[in-house]
Scaffold this motif. Structure first.
Motif, PDB file in Angstrom:
ATOM      1  N   LEU A 161       8.655   9.469   0.606  1.00 48.15           N
ATOM      2  CA  LEU A 161       7.622   9.181   1.600  1.00 48.15           C
ATOM      3  C   LEU A 161       7.458   7.667   1.642  1.00 48.15           C
ATOM      4  N   GLY A 162       8.074   7.043   2.645  1.00 42.85           N
ATOM      5  CA  GLY A 162       8.064   5.582   2.763  1.00 42.85           C
ATOM      6  C   GLY A 162       6.697   5.046   3.148  1.00 42.85           C
ATOM      7  N   PRO A 163       6.489   3.738   2.984  1.00 37.34           N
ATOM      8  CA  PRO A 163       5.178   3.133   3.261  1.00 37.34           C
ATOM      9  C   PRO A 163       4.718   3.322   4.704  1.00 37.34           C
ATOM     10  N   ASN A 164       5.654   3.285   5.669  1.00 35.94           N
ATOM     11  CA  ASN A 164       5.278   3.443   7.072  1.00 35.94           C
ATOM     12  C   ASN A 164       4.988   4.893   7.438  1.00 35.94           C
ATOM     13  N   GLU A 165       5.332   5.815   6.547  1.00 36.96           N
ATOM     14  CA  GLU A 165       5.128   7.244   6.805  1.00 36.96           C
ATOM     15  C   GLU A 165       3.907   7.787   6.073  1.00 36.96           C
ATOM     16  N   GLN A 166       3.181   6.889   5.379  1.00 33.05           N
ATOM     17  CA  GLN A 166       1.983   7.300   4.642  1.00 33.05           C
ATOM     18  C   GLN A 166       0.747   7.072   5.497  1.00 33.05           C
ATOM     19  N   MET A 167      -0.184   8.025   5.460  1.00 38.91           N
ATOM     20  CA  MET A 167      -1.391   7.913   6.261  1.00 38.91           C
ATOM     21  C   MET A 167      -2.301   6.832   5.701  1.00 38.91           C
ATOM     22  N   PRO A 168      -2.820   5.961   6.559  1.00 39.09           N
ATOM     23  CA  PRO A 168      -3.716   4.901   6.097  1.00 39.09           C
ATOM     24  C   PRO A 168      -4.908   5.469   5.331  1.00 39.09           C
ATOM     25  N   GLY A 169      -5.173   4.878   4.189  1.00 40.28           N
ATOM     26  CA  GLY A 169      -6.334   5.292   3.393  1.00 40.28           C
ATOM     27  C   GLY A 169      -6.112   6.535   2.552  1.00 40.28           C
ATOM     28  N   GLU A 170      -4.940   7.165   2.666  1.00 37.91           N
ATOM     29  CA  GLU A 170      -4.679   8.382   1.892  1.00 37.91           C
ATOM     30  C   GLU A 170      -4.128   8.002   0.521  1.00 37.91           C
ATOM     31  N   ASN A 171      -4.719   8.557  -0.505  1.00 36.89           N
ATOM     32  CA  ASN A 171      -4.311   8.245  -1.877  1.00 36.89           C
ATOM     33  C   ASN A 171      -3.464   9.389  -2.419  1.00 36.89           C
ATOM     34  N   TYR A 172      -2.252   9.077  -2.887  1.00 32.69           N
ATOM     35  CA  TYR A 172      -1.330  10.103  -3.366  1.00 32.69           C
ATOM     36  C   TYR A 172      -1.307  10.092  -4.893  1.00 32.69           C
ATOM     37  N   LYS A 173      -1.847  11.131  -5.484  1.00 25.50           N
ATOM     38  CA  LYS A 173      -1.936  11.218  -6.942  1.00 25.50           C
ATOM     39  C   LYS A 173      -0.931  12.234  -7.480  1.00 25.50           C
ATOM     40  N   HIS A 174      -0.484  11.990  -8.699  1.00 29.54           N
ATOM     41  CA  HIS A 174       0.470  12.892  -9.346  1.00 29.54           C
ATOM     42  C   HIS A 174      -0.077  14.317  -9.378  1.00 29.54           C
ATOM     43  N   GLY A 175       0.740  15.262  -8.913  1.00 24.80           N
ATOM     44  CA  GLY A 175       0.342  16.673  -8.922  1.00 24.80           C
ATOM     45  C   GLY A 175      -0.280  17.151  -7.630  1.00 24.80           C
ATOM     46  N   ASP A 176      -0.604  16.226  -6.706  1.00 22.19           N
ATOM     47  CA  ASP A 176      -1.183  16.629  -5.410  1.00 22.19           C
ATOM     48  C   ASP A 176      -0.155  17.422  -4.596  1.00 22.19           C
ATOM     49  N   ARG A 177      -0.606  18.520  -3.991  1.00 16.34           N
ATOM     50  CA  ARG A 177       0.246  19.280  -3.076  1.00 16.34           C
ATOM     51  C   ARG A 177      -0.046  18.802  -1.662  1.00 16.34           C
ATOM     52  N   ILE A 178       0.994  18.382  -0.950  1.00 15.63           N
ATOM     53  CA  ILE A 178       0.810  17.864   0.401  1.00 15.63           C
ATOM     54  C   ILE A 178       1.855  18.460   1.351  1.00 15.63           C
ATOM     55  N   LYS A 179       1.460  18.563   2.609  1.00 15.57           N
ATOM     56  CA  LYS A 179       2.388  19.018   3.642  1.00 15.57           C
ATOM     57  C   LYS A 179       3.058  17.801   4.269  1.00 15.57           C
ATOM     58  N   LEU A 180       4.359  17.928   4.514  1.00 13.87           N
ATOM     59  CA  LEU A 180       5.155  16.804   5.007  1.00 13.87           C
ATOM     60  C   LEU A 180       6.029  17.239   6.177  1.00 13.87           C
ATOM     61  N   TYR A 181       6.366  16.289   7.013  1.00 13.03           N
ATOM     62  CA  TYR A 181       7.273  16.526   8.138  1.00 13.03           C
ATOM     63  C   TYR A 181       8.623  15.922   7.780  1.00 13.03           C
ATOM     64  N   ILE A 182       9.687  16.719   7.840  1.00 15.94           N
ATOM     65  CA  ILE A 182      11.022  16.221   7.501  1.00 15.94           C
ATOM     66  C   ILE A 182      11.583  15.463   8.700  1.00 15.94           C
ATOM     67  N   VAL A 183      11.673  14.146   8.549  1.00 16.04           N
ATOM     68  CA  VAL A 183      12.134  13.284   9.643  1.00 16.04           C
ATOM     69  C   VAL A 183      13.650  13.268   9.711  1.00 16.04           C
ATOM     70  N   GLU A 184      14.297  13.110   8.539  1.00 14.43           N
ATOM     71  CA  GLU A 184      15.759  12.960   8.525  1.00 14.43           C
ATOM     72  C   GLU A 184      16.302  13.309   7.145  1.00 14.43           C
ATOM     73  N   VAL A 185      17.498  13.879   7.134  1.00 12.80           N
ATOM     74  CA  VAL A 185      18.209  14.156   5.881  1.00 12.80           C
ATOM     75  C   VAL A 185      19.538  13.404   5.940  1.00 12.80           C
ATOM     76  N   LYS A 186      19.740  12.489   4.983  1.00  8.61           N
ATOM     77  CA  LYS A 186      20.941  11.653   4.965  1.00  8.61           C
ATOM     78  C   LYS A 186      21.841  12.031   3.798  1.00  8.61           C
ATOM     79  N   LYS A 187      23.153  11.888   4.000  1.00  6.91           N
ATOM     80  CA  LYS A 187      24.116  12.041   2.916  1.00  6.91           C
ATOM     81  C   LYS A 187      24.333  10.675   2.287  1.00  6.91           C
ATOM     82  N   THR A 188      24.183  10.583   0.954  1.00  6.77           N
ATOM     83  CA  THR A 188      24.448   9.335   0.252  1.00  6.77           C
ATOM     84  C   THR A 188      25.352   9.623  -0.942  1.00  6.77           C
ATOM     85  N   THR A 189      25.842   8.565  -1.594  1.00  3.59           N
ATOM     86  CA  THR A 189      26.714   8.739  -2.759  1.00  3.59           C
ATOM     87  C   THR A 189      25.959   9.367  -3.933  1.00  3.59           C
ATOM     88  N   LYS A 190      24.648   9.247  -3.927  1.00  8.33           N
ATOM     89  CA  LYS A 190      23.832   9.819  -5.005  1.00  8.33           C
ATOM     90  C   LYS A 190      23.253  11.179  -4.633  1.00  8.33           C
TER      91      LYS A 190
END
Length: 362
Positions: A161-190
């Protein structure tokens, strides 16, 4: 290597979906490379793995010639006929060689190849799984933050979840369950990289599809969405059934449906309006909650002039112009908003200018 190794490859084929023959071909190629590297050999060698027993044989491959210039690559006709009297010039001789400690090198190489191919296959499976879910919604668990990025566990892999895809003022804490929109899936060497968003308008659309059965069933359609994440969304909806109110269906009984989505979006305001093919009606609705007196449109310029009461002007424009900006994005029209007072002043100025022109002409 032995028959247990072949049985292990059979098991991998069943569990991971990697063909045994593909693995064996890759192992033979890798062992050939390892042989040349470990034994400092530039000669042609051929590695063959018995498909039944798992036995590995190394063959020295040489071409039969009249005059030998390179011992590693060539063999004389005389020496070749000592092996088989039927050899002729130009034939290829394959002779078994047994280098010391080769079994250990072959086993290590085979293991590395198998592990690598399993990893590649698993990455391929994960990529195929998520690439089919592009533009869909998914639930993940926040794992950690690195610099500005948030890493979310999706179960089989991680999403970013990149910085431009995070909602302003939303705090993401370890263990939080969140709903996300899949923008793109890329193939990389890793492996596959899954890019997700909390700000994309598609997130709102998918949330309504999950919450509103009429949308899921195709009775109500979301025609357009304009969003400023974390603050406000405008959404235009249309019903294919005259007996179904599209706005009411999305709002739900006492606002129950839209409330669920507002809660998921941490209080983001959502304006739901009825889509209309009449641009005047559509633009007027898009400026909700402001009440519009009149709308004049220019089809050529795709521009609209909207008139509101004086006390409605600030509401129509919105804080820092947000309401007007979102209405323009939603409808695709340029919108110029004026109050009745501004319109009268403009008309008065236009009348004065006309009178001056007439006086000059006279």
């Amino acid at each position: 290597m032995n028959i247990e190794f072949i049985e292990a490859l059979d098991q991998i084929e069943k569990e991971k979906g990697i063909e045994k023959e593909v693995l064996l071909d890759a192992i033979e190629a890798a062992i050939t490379s390892a042989y040349k590297r470990n034994f400092g050999s530039a000669q042609n060698v051929k590695i063959v793995i018995d498909r039944e027993t798992g036995e590995v044989k190394v063959y020295s491959v040489k071409t039969v010639v009249d005059h030998v210039e390179t011992d590693l690559l060539e063999i004389s006709l005389e020496d070749a006929r000592k092996i088989d009297p039927n050899y002729e010039i130009g034939d290829v001789v394959e002779e078994v060689v047994k280098p010391k400690n080769f079994g250990r090198i072959a086993a290590q190489t085979a293991k590395q190849v198998v592990v690598q191919r399993i990893r590649e296959a698993e990455r391929g499976i994960i990529y195929d799984l998520y690439v089919e879910r592009e533009d869909e919604i998914i639930t993940g668990v926040v794992q950690r933050k690195e610099k500005a990025n948030v890493f979310v566990d999706l179960g089989k892999t991680e999403a970013v979840l990149g910085p431009n895809e995070q909602m302003p003022g939303e705090n993401y804490k370890h263990g939080d369950r969140i709903k996300l929109y899949i923008v793109e899936v890329k193939k990389t060497t890793k492996g596959p990289q899954i890019l997700v968003s909390r700000t994309h308008p598609g997130l709102v659309k998918r949330l309504f599809e999950l919450e509103v059965p009429e949308i899921y069933d195709g009775i109500v359609e979301i025609r357009s969405i304009a969003r400023e994440a974390g603050s406000r969304t405008k959404m235009a909806v249309y019903s294919y059934d005259d007996e179904v109110d599209p706005v009411g269906a999305c709002v739900g009984h006492k606002g129950s449906r839209v409330e669920q989505i507002v809660n998921e979006l941490k209080g983001e305001k959502i304006d739901i309006i009825k889509w209309s093919e009449d641009p005047k009606e559509y633009i007027a609705s898009a400026l909700s909650p402001a009440k519009v007196l009149s709308v004049e449109v220019s089809e050529v310029e795709k521009k609209a002039e909207v008139i509101v009461d004086d006390y409605q002007l600030s509401l129509a424009i919105g804080k820092e112009g947000q309401n007007a900006r979102l209405a323009a994005k939603l409808t695709g029209w340029k919108i110029d908003i004026k109050s009745k007072s501004q319109l009268k002043i403009g008309e008065s100025e236009a009348s004065d200018a006309k009178n001056k022109n007439e006086d000059l002409l006279n």
